[in-house]
Enzyme design. Structure first.
Site, PDB file in Angstrom:
ATOM      1  N   ARG A 117       0.806  -1.232   0.000  1.00 16.87           N
ATOM      2  CA  ARG A 117       0.000   0.000   0.000  1.00 16.87           C
ATOM      3  C   ARG A 117       0.831   1.271   0.000  1.00 16.87           C
ATOM      4  O   ARG A 117       0.399   2.303   0.506  1.00 16.87           O
ATOM      5  CB  ARG A 117      -0.951   0.045   1.207  1.00 16.87           C
ATOM      6  CG  ARG A 117      -1.963  -1.035   1.256  1.00 16.87           C
ATOM      7  CD  ARG A 117      -2.946  -0.994   0.083  1.00 16.87           C
ATOM      8  NE  ARG A 117      -3.859  -2.097   0.217  1.00 16.87           N
ATOM      9  CZ  ARG A 117      -3.595  -3.319  -0.262  1.00 16.87           C
ATOM     10  NH1 ARG A 117      -2.482  -3.554  -0.941  1.00 16.87           N
ATOM     11  NH2 ARG A 117      -4.455  -4.283  -0.088  1.00 16.87           N
TER      12      ARG A 117
ATOM     13  N   GLU B 100      -3.840   4.079   6.346  1.00 15.42           N
ATOM     14  CA  GLU B 100      -3.741   3.926   4.888  1.00 15.42           C
ATOM     15  C   GLU B 100      -4.255   5.210   4.220  1.00 15.42           C
ATOM     16  O   GLU B 100      -3.733   5.648   3.201  1.00 15.42           O
ATOM     17  CB  GLU B 100      -4.596   2.726   4.463  1.00 15.42           C
ATOM     18  CG  GLU B 100      -4.398   2.309   3.038  1.00 15.42           C
ATOM     19  CD  GLU B 100      -5.076   0.973   2.754  1.00 15.42           C
ATOM     20  OE1 GLU B 100      -4.981   0.035   3.582  1.00 15.42           O
ATOM     21  OE2 GLU B 100      -5.716   0.872   1.700  1.00 15.42           O
TER      22      GLU B 100
ATOM     23  N   SER C 260     -10.661   1.352   3.546  1.00 14.80           N
ATOM     24  CA  SER C 260     -10.093   0.954   4.844  1.00 14.80           C
ATOM     25  C   SER C 260      -9.238   2.082   5.405  1.00 14.80           C
ATOM     26  O   SER C 260      -8.416   2.661   4.688  1.00 14.80           O
ATOM     27  CB  SER C 260      -9.213  -0.290   4.674  1.00 14.80           C
ATOM     28  OG  SER C 260     -10.015  -1.383   4.301  1.00 14.80           O
TER      29      SER C 260
HETATM   30  C1  LIG Z   1     -15.337   2.152  -1.030  1.00  9.02           C
HETATM   31  C2  LIG Z   1     -13.831   2.145  -1.165  1.00  9.02           C
HETATM   32  C3  LIG Z   1     -13.158   0.936  -1.302  1.00  9.02           C
HETATM   33  C4  LIG Z   1     -11.767   0.892  -1.427  1.00  9.02           C
HETATM   34  N1  LIG Z   1     -11.140  -0.319  -1.579  1.00  9.02           N
HETATM   35  C5  LIG Z   1      -9.787  -0.360  -1.702  1.00  9.02           C
HETATM   36  C6  LIG Z   1      -9.108  -1.614  -1.874  1.00  9.02           C
HETATM   37  O1  LIG Z   1      -9.711  -2.670  -1.926  1.00  9.02           O
HETATM   38  N2  LIG Z   1      -7.750  -1.586  -1.988  1.00  9.02           N
HETATM   39  C7  LIG Z   1      -7.030  -0.421  -1.948  1.00  9.02           C
HETATM   40  O2  LIG Z   1      -5.807  -0.479  -2.061  1.00  9.02           O
HETATM   41  N3  LIG Z   1      -7.650   0.773  -1.799  1.00  9.02           N
HETATM   42  C8  LIG Z   1      -9.002   0.841  -1.670  1.00  9.02           C
HETATM   43  N4  LIG Z   1      -9.632   2.053  -1.531  1.00  9.02           N
HETATM   44  C9  LIG Z   1      -8.835   3.272  -1.477  1.00  9.02           C
HETATM   45  C10 LIG Z   1      -8.722   3.986  -2.842  1.00  9.02           C
HETATM   46  O3  LIG Z   1      -9.767   3.632  -3.686  1.00  9.02           O
HETATM   47  C11 LIG Z   1      -7.435   3.655  -3.530  1.00  9.02           C
HETATM   48  O4  LIG Z   1      -6.345   3.978  -2.710  1.00  9.02           O
HETATM   49  C12 LIG Z   1      -7.313   4.432  -4.861  1.00  9.02           C
HETATM   50  O5  LIG Z   1      -6.344   3.788  -5.639  1.00  9.02           O
HETATM   51  C13 LIG Z   1      -6.965   5.901  -4.694  1.00  9.02           C
HETATM   52  O6  LIG Z   1      -7.058   6.549  -5.964  1.00  9.02           O
HETATM   53  P1  LIG Z   1      -7.454   8.093  -6.060  1.00  9.02           P
HETATM   54  O7  LIG Z   1      -7.349   8.503  -7.487  1.00  9.02           O
HETATM   55  O8  LIG Z   1      -8.776   8.331  -5.424  1.00  9.02           O
HETATM   56  O9  LIG Z   1      -6.291   8.761  -5.220  1.00  9.02           O
HETATM   57  P2  LIG Z   1      -6.424  10.008  -4.226  1.00  9.02           P
HETATM   58  O10 LIG Z   1      -7.255   9.631  -3.048  1.00  9.02           O
HETATM   59  O11 LIG Z   1      -6.818  11.217  -4.983  1.00  9.02           O
HETATM   60  O12 LIG Z   1      -4.903  10.155  -3.771  1.00  9.02           O
HETATM   61  C14 LIG Z   1      -4.318   9.188  -2.923  1.00  9.02           C
HETATM   62  C15 LIG Z   1      -2.818   9.508  -2.780  1.00  9.02           C
HETATM   63  O13 LIG Z   1      -2.183   9.335  -4.046  1.00  9.02           O
HETATM   64  C16 LIG Z   1      -1.609  10.572  -4.505  1.00  9.02           C
HETATM   65  N5  LIG Z   1      -1.898  10.674  -5.940  1.00  9.02           N
HETATM   66  C17 LIG Z   1      -3.097  10.476  -6.552  1.00  9.02           C
HETATM   67  N6  LIG Z   1      -2.957  10.590  -7.886  1.00  9.02           N
HETATM   68  C18 LIG Z   1      -1.652  10.881  -8.113  1.00  9.02           C
HETATM   69  C19 LIG Z   1      -0.882  11.128  -9.302  1.00  9.02           C
HETATM   70  N7  LIG Z   1      -1.419  11.074 -10.530  1.00  9.02           N
HETATM   71  N8  LIG Z   1       0.445  11.425  -9.154  1.00  9.02           N
HETATM   72  C20 LIG Z   1       0.998  11.460  -7.917  1.00  9.02           C
HETATM   73  N9  LIG Z   1       0.340  11.221  -6.774  1.00  9.02           N
HETATM   74  C21 LIG Z   1      -0.979  10.936  -6.872  1.00  9.02           C
HETATM   75  C22 LIG Z   1      -2.257  11.665  -3.683  1.00  9.02           C
HETATM   76  O14 LIG Z   1      -1.399  12.786  -3.498  1.00  9.02           O
HETATM   77  C23 LIG Z   1      -2.526  10.947  -2.368  1.00  9.02           C
HETATM   78  O15 LIG Z   1      -1.368  10.940  -1.574  1.00  9.02           O
HETATM   79  C24 LIG Z   1     -11.034   2.114  -1.417  1.00  9.02           C
HETATM   80  C25 LIG Z   1     -11.712   3.339  -1.295  1.00  9.02           C
HETATM   81  C26 LIG Z   1     -13.092   3.356  -1.175  1.00  9.02           C
HETATM   82  C27 LIG Z   1     -13.789   4.694  -1.080  1.00  9.02           C
END
Ligand SMILES: Cc1cc2nc3c(=O)[nH]c(=O)nc-3n(C[C@H](O)[C@H](O)[C@H](O)COP(=O)(O)OP(=O)(O)OC[C@H]3O[C@@H](n4cnc5c(N)ncnc54)[C@H](O)[C@@H]3O)c2cc1C
Length: 312
Positions: free
Chosen positions: A175, A302, A225
């Protein structure tokens, strides 16, 4: 550094349509909390990323990088800088390799790869967020992680240069990636997949989506989570679920205003109405303290807490 109170005065005209002022972070994050970001820049190409970097540098603005905001807790006070929203959206298939914009929704990529006859990503069907967020956090579930598929990428370095890097340079771990901590912006990713039984992969996809609907909140804002699972107790063993420890420590009964622990999963915080970021933060602190007191174990978050001013 520019002392002009309005950074808009030095923003190139052609970038102006990609910039919005005072955007509520509650609109940009799945927890639906957070005050206004002073500026939000929509980044659709590497060239724009470089030009926005020049602008924020000249204007002396701190930067926060955001994808779909599905793993972030935004502060009630908002963000006194520029949020770079990565919205690169290319999708090109060459043999077993797919070149994809980091701003595309991960689940859309899973579906498009299956349409192109490529399998491998279906384990993550229904995962919220962008590819960029998933790769930078090495998102995973059902025994796989995104990092397994990343071969190359285009990034913008913290000093504003576009670079091509190999998958090995991300530093993938559970992660997390070493690259995320540097402040690099991920713009495009090359994934390597396989040709295989697409019908079977589609069946897996349906199962995963149904499983997520059964286990995760479908109609309440959340960020997935909250805490990481624990290191395996020994070789060959699985990670221990943080949710189990939280449940045994009594977390399911905890709440702070409308910030609540999800009834079906003790490791998920939901916004049941008008929760504030401060309430969510207090609730997470109490959950961690309960596990510490009961088991002597310090849970690691996380979800990323976005500071009011920071360069990530
Ligand atoms: C209902 C639900 C279920 C989920 N299930 C899982 C699961 O099963 N497994 C899991 O691992 N996660 C899970 N997540 C968490 C989340 O979906 C993941 O971590 C997802 O990959 C985050 O993507 P995001 O675009 O929303 O990132 P953001 O939330 O926008 O950013 C997360 C982090 O990544 C950085 N970031 C984002 N995009 C970039 C980029 N292009 N360049 C540099 N840095 C960047 C941000 O600065 C921040 O630090 C879940 C979330 C929800 C709401």
């Amino acid at each position: 550094m520019n002392q002009d109170p309005s950074p808009l005065s030095i923003l190139p005209d052609d970038l102006a349509p990609l910039v919005r002022a005072r955007v509520p972070l509650s609109d940009l994050t799945t927890l639906k909390v957070g005050g206004p970001a002073r500026w939000v820049c929509r980044v659709t190409t590497p060239q724009e990323a470089v030009r926005f970097h020049a602008w924020v540098t000249e204007a002396g603005l701190p930067v926060y990088i955001l994808g779909a905001g599905s793993n972030v807790l935004a502060p009630d006070a908002g963000y006194a800088g520029a949020v770079f929203r990565v919205d690169t959206a290319s999708f090109t298939v060459r043999g077993n390799r797919v070149s994809v914009g980091a701003g595309l929704a991960f689940d859309t990529i899973v579906a498009r790869c299956l349409d192109a006859g490529l399998v491998g990503l279906e384990f993550a069907s229904g995962l919220p967020g962008t590819l960029g967020g998933a790769v930078m956090g090495n998102a995973g579930c059902y025994g796989h992680e995104i990092g397994e598929f990343v071969r190359r990428a285009t990034i913008m370095t913290p000093d504003g240069r576009i670079e091509e890097i190999d998958g090995g340079q991300f530093g993938f771990a559970y992660r997390v990636t070493a690259l995320r901590e540097t402040g690099a912006v991920l713009l495009d990713v090359v994934l390597e997949l396989a040709t295989g039984d697409v019908d079977r992969a589609r069946a897996t996809r349906r199962e995963r989506i149904a499983d997520r609907r059964a286990k995760h909140p479908v109609d309440l804002p959340c960020a997935g989570s909250w805490f990481r699972n624990l290191e395996p107790a020994g070789p060959g063993q699985r990670r221990r679920a943080a949710g189990r420890l939280l449940e045994e420590a009594g977390a399911k009964d905890m709440r702070e205003g409308d910030a609540r622990v999800f009834a079906r999963h003790a490791n998920i915080i939901v916004n049941a109405g008008r929760a504030t970021s401060a309430q969510i933060s207090r609730l997470a602190d109490r959950m961690r303290a309960a596990v510490r007191e009961r088991f002597g174990i310090e849970l690691q978050e996380e979800v990323r807490r976005m500071a009011q001013r920071e360069r990530e």
